[in-house]
Design a protein around this motif. Structure first.
Motif, short mmCIF file in Angstrom:
data_model
loop_
_atom_site.label_atom_id
_atom_site.label_comp_id
_atom_site.label_asym_id
_atom_site.label_seq_id
_atom_site.Cartn_x
_atom_site.Cartn_y
_atom_site.Cartn_z
N LEU B 160 0.83 -1.21 0.20
CA LEU B 160 -0.02 0.09 -0.09
C LEU B 160 0.92 1.28 0.02
CD1 LEU B 160 -2.53 -0.91 2.47
CD2 LEU B 160 -2.99 -0.42 0.21
N ILE B 161 2.02 1.09 0.82
CA ILE B 161 2.72 2.61 1.04
C ILE B 161 3.53 2.74 -0.27
CG2 ILE B 161 2.25 2.96 3.62
CD1 ILE B 161 4.81 1.37 4.20
N ARG B 162 4.24 1.64 -0.65
CA ARG B 162 5.28 1.85 -1.82
C ARG B 162 4.60 2.09 -3.08
NH1 ARG B 162 9.74 -2.88 -0.60
NH2 ARG B 162 10.33 -2.10 1.62
N HIS B 163 5.30 2.72 -4.06
CA HIS B 163 4.62 2.98 -5.58
C HIS B 163 5.67 2.83 -6.49
CE1 HIS B 163 6.12 7.00 -5.18
NE2 HIS B 163 6.00 6.87 -3.96
N GLU B 164 4.95 2.36 -7.58
CA GLU B 164 5.75 2.11 -9.04
C GLU B 164 6.99 1.20 -8.61
OE1 GLU B 164 4.81 6.10 -11.00
OE2 GLU B 164 4.65 6.00 -8.53
N THR B 165 6.93 0.12 -7.78
CA THR B 165 7.97 -0.57 -7.67
C THR B 165 7.57 -2.20 -7.60
OG1 THR B 165 9.54 -1.55 -6.12
CG2 THR B 165 8.05 -0.37 -5.20
N ASN B 166 8.49 -3.05 -7.68
CA ASN B 166 7.96 -4.39 -7.60
C ASN B 166 7.97 -5.13 -6.44
OD1 ASN B 166 6.93 -4.90 -10.23
ND2 ASN B 166 9.21 -4.71 -10.81
N THR B 167 8.79 -4.59 -5.44
CA THR B 167 9.18 -5.44 -4.13
C THR B 167 8.66 -5.13 -2.89
OG1 THR B 167 11.02 -3.74 -3.87
CG2 THR B 167 11.63 -5.86 -4.86
N LEU B 168 8.49 -6.16 -1.95
CA LEU B 168 7.66 -6.07 -0.87
C LEU B 168 8.31 -6.18 0.40
CD1 LEU B 168 4.38 -8.24 -1.98
CD2 LEU B 168 4.50 -6.00 -1.69
N GLY B 169 9.66 -6.35 0.05
CA GLY B 169 10.55 -6.76 1.44
C GLY B 169 11.14 -7.88 1.52
N ASN B 170 11.79 -8.16 2.51
CA ASN B 170 12.55 -9.55 2.42
C ASN B 170 11.63 -10.35 3.36
OD1 ASN B 170 14.40 -11.73 3.64
ND2 ASN B 170 15.71 -10.76 2.16
N ALA B 171 11.09 -11.60 2.93
CA ALA B 171 10.43 -12.61 3.83
C ALA B 171 11.15 -13.11 5.14
CB ALA B 171 10.05 -13.66 3.26
N TRP B 172 12.53 -13.32 4.82
CA TRP B 172 13.33 -13.75 6.12
C TRP B 172 13.47 -12.88 6.99
CZ3 TRP B 172 12.74 -18.50 5.45
CH2 TRP B 172 12.76 -19.12 4.11
N VAL B 173 13.93 -11.51 6.63
CA VAL B 173 13.94 -10.55 7.72
C VAL B 173 12.68 -10.45 8.43
CG1 VAL B 173 14.39 -8.03 7.92
CG2 VAL B 173 15.98 -9.68 6.18
N ASP B 174 11.71 -10.08 7.77
CA ASP B 174 10.57 -9.96 8.40
C ASP B 174 10.04 -10.96 9.68
OD1 ASP B 174 10.05 -7.53 6.90
OD2 ASP B 174 8.94 -8.53 5.49
N ILE B 175 10.30 -11.93 9.07
CA ILE B 175 10.05 -13.23 10.04
C ILE B 175 10.88 -13.16 11.17
CG2 ILE B 175 9.76 -15.81 10.25
CD1 ILE B 175 8.70 -16.06 7.81
N THR B 176 12.01 -13.06 10.90
CA THR B 176 13.27 -13.12 12.04
C THR B 176 13.09 -11.85 12.80
OG1 THR B 176 14.93 -13.89 10.22
CG2 THR B 176 15.73 -13.06 12.62
N ARG B 177 12.71 -10.68 12.33
CA ARG B 177 12.34 -9.54 13.47
C ARG B 177 11.22 -9.81 14.23
NH1 ARG B 177 16.10 -5.27 12.55
NH2 ARG B 177 14.72 -3.70 13.41
N SER B 178 10.16 -10.45 13.54
CA SER B 178 9.07 -10.59 14.26
C SER B 178 9.33 -11.48 15.61
CB SER B 178 7.90 -11.21 13.54
OG SER B 178 7.71 -10.32 12.28
N ILE B 179 10.19 -12.42 15.24
CA ILE B 179 10.36 -13.41 16.27
C ILE B 179 11.17 -12.77 17.25
CG2 ILE B 179 11.37 -15.56 16.72
CD1 ILE B 179 10.15 -16.85 14.43
N LEU B 180 12.14 -12.29 16.69
CA LEU B 180 13.46 -12.09 17.77
C LEU B 180 12.97 -10.48 18.58
CD1 LEU B 180 16.82 -11.85 16.20
CD2 LEU B 180 15.95 -13.18 18.15
#
Lengths: 200, 570
Positions: B160-180
């Motif tokens: 929603l917040i990014r525009h005219e790009t293709n990427t949504l972030g790094n799945a591994w980073v999001d999971i790791t940071r959620s847990i840690l």
């Protein structure tokens, strides 16, 4: 493309192993160490012993049926208060078997309890608990049993009432939970058993 | 009486919850935006170590397909891992009671149940699972499935917040940071607080005692319960360490532990609304969603409390005091704490129970059931609740757009047929599988032979089972014997379908939105933070839930309530 996919699959595999070590081994071990250091009695099951023998846990109810003891809630486990398989009756209120069961519990209460027949039976004495191991009853349920116990033990009702009052636990902040007394604790005092907490 | 026993406790509970929303929500936003958040000094070396050992490049961003691919494989391996541990339990360590290997159907059901954040409990903890299985299979998936939900949500927000790009972030980073940074510190604090109340945490073998009166042997189960119960409540998992779940005195020994656990159930789902507001740089959007959730939750909660407090009419004739419905409820919790828990755990996808829902009054049991039918968007699971809600918002702005005849948009992103198709798939799959499987359960003897209670209530038991698994909730009308081949396998498949057929379209929408331009606000933009929009959103949720499930509810709890009144009076 194919190579990249295989690489991510490899990452997923190693990632899972690492997180299993972290959240499945290190985390529970840290909690255990801290819990055993700060709250050893609680972390080991709130157990009590007498003469070096384990006689129960203050959190796990025991079955009492004799007239000289306080009775706990009806338990739906087989046999009652079977801590190896905690469970509720799961009877629906519309199930005819539920009405039969309630009538049985009421009959048992009326037969053995010398409670004032004008008093209504406290609801927790005729309904099974959620775990089948409920260690507590409401103060009303305890007071209801006073005449029976006083008669069986030939002691004064006043003393029993004082005992219940002394052991009544209040609601948290006056807002959460319900007032209650621990059945095992009351009965240990009735039997004059000296017990101590143990974290063994 | 009502003030003291119902209103004040509820007011206090929601006050504490709302006070936690802002600090925790702001903290989580910092975690996902990669900003320093106060715990970095201890945790960032661990984080870097994980990246290095896994050869993860945290700065490399992923498109939606790659993001999904990573999550799916993590969950697939997770399921295989749980299945493997269960099947080999007898040969693995930390099994003082020498429990046997778990049967294939039950192992499959539990594996899918825990990777999908459902935590349906066909197993009885204290007589089936070793400590090793509880820790390395169940506790780990409690963390991973919760983090998966949070990661998908964050990817969607980036869409929603990014525009005219293709990427949504790094799945591994999001999971790791959620847990840690989020789940682990909260779980650590909560599990310690719980042990102070008497929740057990040890590795002893089960204790044998001789009971006072009968000198009978009573076996008292032990184990590392607190560490699992903390994440079970925080991660909206709900699978118990013991069979009786949170009604068990070792899982939930006092009103204080009960309060903390109830708070933990709604904590992260509520705070994520604020996180959303921070990340889209318009906090009103987050508050609007949170208020919509509360406005659905509180009235439904009140109905359950009323129903359970209402005395059982058949008791009066038997000389029993009129004090509400205590069958299946624990003395220390009473009626209000038990019903508040039931509503909170079914509004979220938590699904733990501190009382027996099967013994609720028909109306009291209808509400938890319907809260799951609403699609687990009223708070919902951690992450999954809010992304489900955002999906309904997309449907709502689309409907609003149709009414005024303009192209619908949300937060500056145009909502076009592709998004609507995906949103419809995601919203329709749960009702579809729930109703189809309930029908199958009712017409086959494999389904009906598990019923405990006769009549309309038996239908409710089956409907509840497939609703709970289809909604990834996990609570149960536990009289139904769910540990059969029929329920284990069909339920397992159902949980997979409803979790991933929602998650995949969500990421597809995110992948489509992230490529779009952000249109500046103009006179024709429908504001999505106003009371008008909140009412519209609530109506869409209620209408979707009511239209889809009202016929089924009529056959179950509604007809049962009328039977109850007719048989025993009011």
């Amino acid at each position: 493309m194919f190579f990249k996919a295989v690489q991510q699959i490899k990452v997923a595999f190693i990632f899972l192993i690492l997180l299993t070590v972290l959240t499945g081994l290190i985390y529970p071990l840290i909690v255990t160490e801290l819990a055993q250091f700060f709250f050893p009695w609680e972390a080991n099951g709130s157990l009590i012993q007498s003469d070096k023998k384990l006689i129960g846990s203050l959190l796990i109810g025991q079955s009492f049926t004799s007239e000289k003891y306080f009775w706990g809630r009806p338990s739906a486990t087989v046999p009652p208060y079977n801590a190896e398989n905690s469970s509720a009756s799961n009877l629906a209120l519309t199930n005819p078997a539920y009405l039969t069961e309630i009538k049985k519990r009421v009959a048992l209460n009326n037969k053995n309890n010398l409670h004032n027949k004008n008093n209504l039976i406290p609801i927790d004495l005729v309904t099974a608990s959620g775990s089948g191991l409920d260690p507590e009853i409401s103060p009303a349920a305890a007071y209801d049993q006073v005449p029976r116990i006083a008669n069986a033990r030939k002691i004064s009702e006043d003393m029993l009432k004082k005992l219940i009052l002394a052991f009544t636990k209040k609601r948290f902040l006056g807002l959460f939970g319900e007032p209650r007394v621990n059945v095992l604790q009351l009965n240990l005092i009735l039997d004059n058993i000296n017990y101590e907490r143990t974290s063994a | 009486m009502i003030l003291e026993n119902v209103f004040y406790p509820l007011a206090f509970y929601f006050l504490v919850l709302l006070l936690c929303v802002k600090p925790l929500g702001a903290y989580m936003a910092r975690v996902y935006e990669g900003k320093p958040c106060g715990l970095d000094f201890i945790l960032s070396p661990v984080e870097r170590l994980i990246y290095r050992l896994c050869a993860i490049h945290p700065e490399k961003e992923m498109g939606w397909k790659k993001y999904l691919f990573c999550l799916l494989f993590l969950n697939l391996f997770g399921a295989l891992f749980v299945y493997g541990i269960f099947r080999l339990q007898h040969f693995l360590p930390l099994n003082p009671q020498s429990f046997n290997n778990v049967s294939p159907a039950l192992a499959f059901n539990t594996a899918t149940s825990f990777i999908t954040n459902t935590n349906w409990q066909a197993y009885g903890g204290e007589n089936t699972l070793s400590y090793f299985s509880q820790m390395t299979a169940l506790t780990v998936q409690n963390f991973l499935s919760a983090a998966t939900g949070m990661a998908i949500l964050i990817a969607f927000i980036r869409g929603l917040i990014r525009h005219e790009t293709n990427t949504l972030g790094n799945a591994w980073v999001d999971i790791t940071r959620s847990i840690l940074y989020i789940l682990l510190p909260l779980s650590l604090a909560l599990s310690l607080a719980l042990t102070s109340q008497g929740v057990i945490q040890n590795f002893s073998a089960y204790k044998k005692i001789n009971s006072i009166e009968h000198s009978q042997e009573q076996i008292i189960p032990m184990g590392p319960a607190a560490s699992q119960i903390a994440i079970k409540e925080l991660g909206s998992n709900g699978g118990g360490f013991f069979n009786a779940n949170s009604a068990h005195p070792y899982e939930n020994p006092t009103p204080i532990s009960n309060f903390l656990e109830m708070l933990a159930i709604l904590l992260i789902p509520a705070a994520l609304c604020y996180t959303f507001g921070v990340m889209v740089k318009d906090k009103r959007q987050g508050w609007a969603i949170l208020f919509a959730m509360l406005f659905i939750f509180i009235p439904l909660l009140s109905i359950t409390i009323w129903a359970e407090n209402h005395s059982n009419p058949m008791f009066t004739a038997l000389g029993i005091e009129s004090a509400g419905n205590m069958e299946g409820k624990e003395t220390r919790f009473g009626i209000v704490d038990s019903t508040l828990w039931a509503a909170a755990a079914t509004a979220t996808s938590n699904g733990s129970v501190n009382s027996a829902l099967d013994s609720f009054t028909p109306l009291g049991g209808l509400i938890p059931l319907w809260l799951i039918h609403l699609g687990e968007v009223v708070f919902g699971g951690v992450g999954s609740g809010l992304y489900g809600m955002l999906l309904i918002i997309i449907i709502t702005v689309f409907i609003a757009g149709l009414m005024v005849g303009r192209t619908p948009e949300y937060l500056g992103k145009k909502i076009e047929p592709y998004e609507m198709k995906m949103a419809s798939i995601a919203a329709l799959i749960m009702p579809l599988v729930v109703l189809l499987l309930t029908a199958l359960g009712v017409v086959t003897s494999a389904g009906t032979s598990s019923i405990q209670n006769p009549g309309a209530h038996g239908f409710s038991e089956i409907l509840y089972a497939f609703t709970s698994m289809g909604g990834n909730n996990g609570s149960a009308f536990a009289g139904l014997n769910a540990n059969t081949f029929f329920y284990n396998t069909l339920g397992g498949i159902e949980m997979l379908i409803s979790r991933f057929w929602a998650a995949i379209p969500i990421l597809a929408i995110a992948g489509s939105l992230v490529r779009k331009k952000i249109i500046p606000i103009n006179a024709g933009t429908l504001p999505t933070h106003t009371p008008l929009f909140i009412i519209l959103l609530i109506s869409v949720i209620l209408v979707l839930g009511a239209l889809t499930f009202f016929p089924a509810l009529t056959l179950g709890p509604i007809v049962e309530q009328f039977t109850f009144w007719r048989t025993y009076g009011y």
